[in-house]
Design an enzyme around this catalytic site. Structure first.
Site, short mmCIF file in Angstrom:
data_model
loop_
_atom_site.label_atom_id
_atom_site.label_comp_id
_atom_site.label_asym_id
_atom_site.label_seq_id
_atom_site.Cartn_x
_atom_site.Cartn_y
_atom_site.Cartn_z
N GLU A 45 14.94 -1.45 2.11
CA GLU A 45 14.84 -1.22 0.66
C GLU A 45 15.80 -0.11 0.22
OE1 GLU A 45 10.21 -2.49 -0.18
OE2 GLU A 45 10.64 -0.41 0.23
N SER B 166 3.51 -6.48 -3.24
CA SER B 166 2.69 -7.38 -4.05
C SER B 166 3.12 -7.44 -5.51
CB SER B 166 1.22 -6.96 -3.95
OG SER B 166 1.06 -5.63 -4.38
N THR B 167 3.94 -6.48 -5.95
CA THR B 167 4.44 -6.54 -7.34
C THR B 167 5.80 -7.24 -7.37
OG1 THR B 167 3.39 -4.37 -7.58
CG2 THR B 167 4.65 -5.18 -9.46
C1 5RP Z 1 7.29 -1.89 0.44
C2 5RP Z 1 7.39 -1.10 -0.80
C3 5RP Z 1 6.67 -1.63 -1.99
O1 5RP Z 1 7.59 -1.96 -2.97
C4 5RP Z 1 5.70 -0.61 -2.48
O2 5RP Z 1 4.88 -0.24 -1.39
C5 5RP Z 1 4.84 -1.14 -3.61
O3 5RP Z 1 4.07 -2.19 -3.14
P1 5RP Z 1 3.04 -2.96 -4.08
O4 5RP Z 1 3.84 -3.52 -5.22
O5 5RP Z 1 2.44 -4.01 -3.20
O6 5RP Z 1 2.01 -1.97 -4.56
O7 5RP Z 1 8.03 -0.09 -0.89
O8 5RP Z 1 7.81 -1.24 1.57
#
Ligand code: 5RP
Length: 222
Positions: free
Chosen positions: A102, A27-28
């Site tokens: 990732e 979400s970020t």
């Molecule tokens: C996805 C990830 C995300 O980058 C991490 O969980 C952060 O997510 P958000 O920005 O929604 O809090 O590693 O697998």
């Protein structure tokens, strides 16, 4: 402004013409991808590799030129989110189940930027459950192994069935409380047959952009 949007958009200032950019998941990172899409529509020329199907779909919808990982010779910069970041810049990632792609994209990037809100900054990692990607075959045995190690494992179930990653694997969450030695834990988990990857990202990030409601700070590492 929403801190996730502040951090996500700030990171895009480091994206330059001609770069190959890794696009993160969550979400970020969403706000970074949206901003990159806006710049591309205004003439910025970059290529991108995606860390999940969800990000791929978003990037395509925004007209961002996507290349396959196998064609990405050199990735200049990856922008991604994180679930926890400690004072050494070690992190936990993977809430959205995209940790494998990732990590592959991150370790093959010249620079990595994480975008987070202030709640993600911790003194020690471990309160956030550590996701471990395992192949379905033998996942019960891997889970039992984690029980014997005292790692409090829980298989991720979504809508009454095992959650499956973009690679068709399962996720086991380790409820560790505190991780005293991330590098040691990295080795311990990796040596269990059936484990594909885990969400500990020790020593990978270069910059962490941290935002709260009205302020941004940048932490520099390595
Ligand atoms: C996805 C990830 C995300 O980058 C991490 O969980 C952060 O997510 P958000 O920005 O929604 O809090 O590693 O697998």
């Amino acid at each position: 402004m929403n801190p996730k949007q502040l951090a996500g958009e700030k990171a895009v200032e480091f994206v330059k013409e001609g770069m190959t950019v890794g696009l993160g998941t969550g979400s970020t990172a969403y706000f970074s991808v949206k901003k990159i899409g806006e710049l591309v529509q205004n003439g910025l020329r970059i290529k991108a590799v995606c860390t999940s199907q969800a990000t791929h779909d978003l990037a395509v919808s925004l007209g961002i030129p996507i290349i396959k990982m196998r064609d990405a010779g050199h990735i200049d910069l990856t922008i991604d989110g994180a679930d926890e970041v400690d004072p050494e810049g070690h992190g936990i990632k993977g809430r959205w189940g995209a940790l494998l792609f990732e990590k592959i994209v991150a370790v093959n990037s010249e620079k990595n930027i994480w975008v987070v809100d202030e709640s993600k900054i911790v003194k020690k990692l471990g309160k956030f459950p550590l996701p471990v990607e395992v192949i379905p075959f033998g996942h019960r045995q891997v889970l039992d192994h984690f029980v014997r190690l005292g790692f409090n494992p829980v298989l991720r179930i979504d809508e009454d069935k095992e959650f499956q990653t973009d690679s068709g694997n399962y996720i086991i969450h380790l409820h560790l409380g505190v991780i005293e030695d991330p590098l040691q834990l990295d080795r311990t988990i990796k040596q269990i047959p059936g484990v594909v990857e885990h969400g500990l990202f020790p020593g990978i990030v270069n910059k962490v952009i941290v935002a709260n409601d009205n302020n941004i700070r940048i932490l520099e590492f390595r």
